[in-house]
Design an enzyme around this catalytic site. Structure first.
Site, short mmCIF file in Angstrom:
data_model
loop_
_atom_site.label_atom_id
_atom_site.label_comp_id
_atom_site.label_asym_id
_atom_site.label_seq_id
_atom_site.Cartn_x
_atom_site.Cartn_y
_atom_site.Cartn_z
CG ASP A 78 -1.28 5.07 4.97
OD1 ASP A 78 -1.97 4.10 4.60
OD2 ASP A 78 -0.09 4.98 5.32
CD GLU A 79 -2.05 2.05 8.50
OE1 GLU A 79 -3.08 1.36 8.63
OE2 GLU A 79 -0.92 1.54 8.37
CE LYS B 41 -0.74 0.53 4.99
NZ LYS B 41 -0.11 1.85 5.12
CB THR B 42 4.01 2.28 1.70
OG1 THR B 42 3.49 1.98 3.00
CG2 THR B 42 4.85 3.54 1.77
NE ARG C 137 1.61 -8.35 10.93
CZ ARG C 137 1.38 -7.50 9.95
NH1 ARG C 137 2.27 -6.58 9.64
NH2 ARG C 137 0.27 -7.56 9.23
CD GLN D 139 -3.17 -5.23 8.39
OE1 GLN D 139 -2.14 -5.16 9.06
NE2 GLN D 139 -3.16 -5.03 7.08
#
Length: 755
Positions: free
Chosen positions: A217-218, A31-32, A615, A248
């Site tokens: 973002d987020e 996504k970044t 993770r 998330q």
């Protein structure tokens, strides 16, 4: 610019520049990269950098995003706003806050400034700061501001509640005093910007005209105030692109509202939705497991992660006898990975739901010589409450220990100030005695006030009593006596009560500290039950020596260390090998989520599990125990529902041949089945009665003779437990979260939980 390096979904997200866009970016989906490429693409298409606003949650993320954009485009990007919510709002307010009656040279109050101002307000209103503790009042005010409630609105909401009405009065005066001082607190930075926009359409029009393209973002972590700020800006051109992953969203406890991302399509017309489902981090086995677990949530946008890494190790599940064996298994497995497979220690991470779980893992790693770092927290033996408790035990064992004495003479607060302590220390130095010797003769010291002498004498009496009983009490009972007689636990419980309705994290912090203190009792119980030949006796002195040796940390600064952290801390990180510990009901999902009777709380726990699983890049280990001593209590474990939700083809049980956990899905669903039906009830005991009535109708009511050794039963107060002993009418039951209780089955309704 070349977009060929993007996958098809990423490219669609980058190229769709007009209108509202929702990018559902799964874990590890890049996504970044999409955000920075999208900004660069806009500039390449001729959009002026000054017309772009990108909002992130941290200064670090904002700086990284700007650097990556600058590396990609040739244009000057200094006029582009890439910042956090607070930084963005400060820039807006510095220019136009005078339009709502504030000075543009306003100062920003930090937490300490807020406490001072609240104290002034309490004094002006003639309200005791004992009855209304300043930090507690601030947390209520912060919660009100986060919901965009003015003092008047908050006052109206509190009608009929005398205490909350007083807090509303304090809020009102607090805001008046802030304005008089030309000051804002951090919550004000956002809500005052929203207020500025609402009261001055021309200001809002200016920023709508300037920021033709907005990216956030987020987005799943935004609060109501942040949501409103973005919505006001975006309703101009409606070129709003939000990036996030509802799966998330794990910060509901601190104000994040998952509805912001789930209901994005209700706020804007013709939303273009892109799902980034290709994961570049993990193997498909790990992703299949994550997909299966999260699919049990109802409140989510459907998506399915996939990877080109089709090969991969199955997820290993280990059942240990207890938390000590769990720690030993993790330490030995890590050593095998390093020595046998050529991995580095830094390739491995150990995740846990509660901080107190780290202690036996730390002990095992220390004993095995495995280097590690604690991330997002302090090592167990270095935590303040543990160091305080050890200092008390050292004083009981050796009153001449001035270092320990100075640490705890006023902990918890007992009115012995720093100046008094300095005078005691000076007198001890002059007479070349210990500080404790000076305390024993405090009445002859003319430099100490009468009030302080009274408090010191109380402290001396306390230490004397504890020293007297140390010879007859086992260490675990002595620790319990210290915690009780000093009021240490009581002070933390009071902190929890003050903050039980706030979202400032103080409630959780106090709970964690209590949990850690109770966990220290577990260490004492292990010591008392140990058959280690190096422990010459079971005295307090031997125990303190054992703790000192166990907690001794290596000073090696090499970064090649195992990472230990909570699952919340792990968000955004990745490791080749991940261990998730404590996969047991009441621990993960955590007991307060189960007891809350809210589906949303269990769903957030499941999202946290999804975060933990994703993770792992290559290998994932899940560990659980048959029984666990935690917070000073030993409980027989129930396998986490999240283990039950894993697909069989993705897992490998390492404990085959051992006794399987006998608990079934019904063990933890028995509560879900009935509490969901009555979850709107405000009275938990009433819910329990209704559950019992329903059980009777279903013929699951247990007659006394039906209850046998090993039976699973439900108690209206203590929940589900297993019968571990019987003597006449007395039944000893190991409850999941309440420890072991002796119940008289003739006088207590026990419902038989059918397997």
């Amino acid at each position: 610019m070349n977009l060929d390096t993007l996958n098809p979904s990423q490219r669609r997200a980058v190229e769709r520049t007009e209108g509202p866009v929702l990018i559902l970016a799964g874990a590890g989906s890049g996504k970044t990269r999409v955000l920075t490429t999208r900004i660069a693409h806009l500039i390449d298409k001729g959009v002026q950098p000054a017309n772009i606003l990108a909002i992130t949650f941290t200064n670090k993320a904002a700086n990284e995003m700007r650097e990556r954009v600058e590396e990609t485009v040739e244009s000057d990007t200094k006029d582009m706003w890439i910042s956090t919510f607070h930084s963005c709002c400060v820039r807006i307010l510095r220019k136009d806050i005078n339009k709502i009656g504030y000075n543009r040279s306003f100062v920003i109050y930090d937490a300490a400034d807020q406490v001072t101002l609240i104290k002034d307000c309490l004094k002006e209103l003639n309200i005791s700061d004992k009855a209304f503790e300043p930090k507690t009042v601030i947390s209520y005010i912060s919660g009100a501001k986060d919901k965009l409630k003015s003092p008047k609105q908050y006052k109206d909401d509190c009608a009929g509640d005398p205490r909350m009405s007083k807090i509303a009065d304090i809020y009102s005066l607090y805001q008046d005093r802030l304005k008089r001082n030309s000051a804002l607190d951090f919550d004000d930075l956002i809500i005052k910007t929203v207020e500025l926009f609402k009261k001055n359409p021309e200001v809002l029009d200016y920023y709508r005209s300037r920021f033709r393209y907005i990216m956030v973002d987020e987005y799943q972590d935004t609060s109501m105030a942040q949501y409103e700020f973005i919505k006001q800006l975006a309703m101009g051109h409606k070129n709003i692109c939000v990036v996030g992953d509802d799966d998330q969203s794990i910060y509901g406890w601190r104000g994040a509202d998952i509805r912001n991302i789930l209901e994005f399509e209700k706020d804007y017309d013709d939303v273009f939705v892109v799902k980034l489902e290709q994961n570049y981090r993990s193997t498909q086995v790990i992703l299949d497991a994550a997909n299966h677990v999260i699919s049990n949530n109802i409140e989510r946008k459907r998506k399915k992660l996939w990877s080109e890494k089709t090969e991969g190790e199955k997820i290993k599940i280990e059942l240990a006898e207890n938390e000590l064996e769990e720690g030993r298994f993790i330490a030995e497995t890590i050593i095998d990975k390093v020595q046998g497979e050529g991995r580095k220690y830094s390739d491995c991470a150990v995740l846990y739901r509660a901080n107190a779980q780290a202690r036996p893992i730390e002990d095992a790693l220390n004993r095995a010589g495995v280097p590690y770092n604690i991330y997002g927290g302090t090592k167990f033996y270095e935590r303040k409450e543990i160091k305080d408790l050890i200092a008390y035990l050292r004083i009981i064992a050796n009153p001449q220990d001035d270092i320990s004495l100075k640490r705890i003479i006023n902990v918890p607060r007992r009115g012995i100030g720093l100046r008094t302590i300095e005078k005691i220390e000076d007198r001890a130095s002059l007479k070349q005695e210990s500080m404790y010797s000076v305390l024993l003769d405090i009445d002859s010291n003319s430099e100490i006030s009468t009030k302080a002498k009274k408090q010191i004498n109380g402290f001396v009496d306390l230490v004397g009593t504890l020293r007297a009983i140390k010879e007859v009490y086992p260490v675990s009972k002595l620790i319990e006596k210290v915690l009780d007689s000093t009021g240490y636990i009581y002070e933390l419980e009071e902190e929890m009560k003050k903050n039980q309705n706030s979202m400032n994290g103080k409630y959780e912090e106090a709970q964690d500290r209590i949990d850690n203190l109770n966990e220290f009792i577990s260490i004492a119980l292990e010591f008392e039950n140990s058959d280690d030949e190096n422990l010459e006796d079971k005295s307090l002195e031997t125990f303190l020596t054992s703790v000192a040796l166990t907690s001794e940390a290596t000073e090696d600064e090499e970064p090649n260390r195992v990472s230990l952290m909570t699952m919340h801390t792990s968000k955004g990180l990745e490791f080749p090998v991940v261990f998730i510990t404590g996969m047991e009901e009441g621990l993960f999902p955590i007991s307060r989520a189960i007891k809350s009777m809210k589906d949303s709380d269990i769903e957030e726990e499941r999202r946290l599990c999804y975060v933990g699983i994703t993770r792992a890049r290559e290998e994932l280990y899940l560990t659980m125990t048959e029984k666990r001593t935690l917070y000073g209590k030993t409980n027989h474990a129930i396998q986490s529902r999240f283990i039950e939700e894993l697909p069989d083809e993705c897992i490998e049980k390492l404990y085959m041949g051992k006794r399987e956990l006998t608990y079934t899905k019904s063990s933890y669903n028995i509560l879900d089945k009935y509490t969901k039906k009555y979850m709107n009830s405000m009275n938990r005991e009433e819910v329990a009665k209704k559950m019992n009535a329903t059980n009777k109708n279903e013929n699951t009511m247990a007659e006394p003779e039906d209850i046998k050794l090993g039976s699973k039963v439900y108690h209206p107060k203590f929940g589900v437990g297993t019968v571990v002993a019987m003597a006449g009418s007395d039944v000893t039951i190991a409850f999941e979260n309440q420890g072991i209780k002796k119940i008289n089955k003739e006088y207590t309704t026990l419902d038989l939980v059918k397997e």
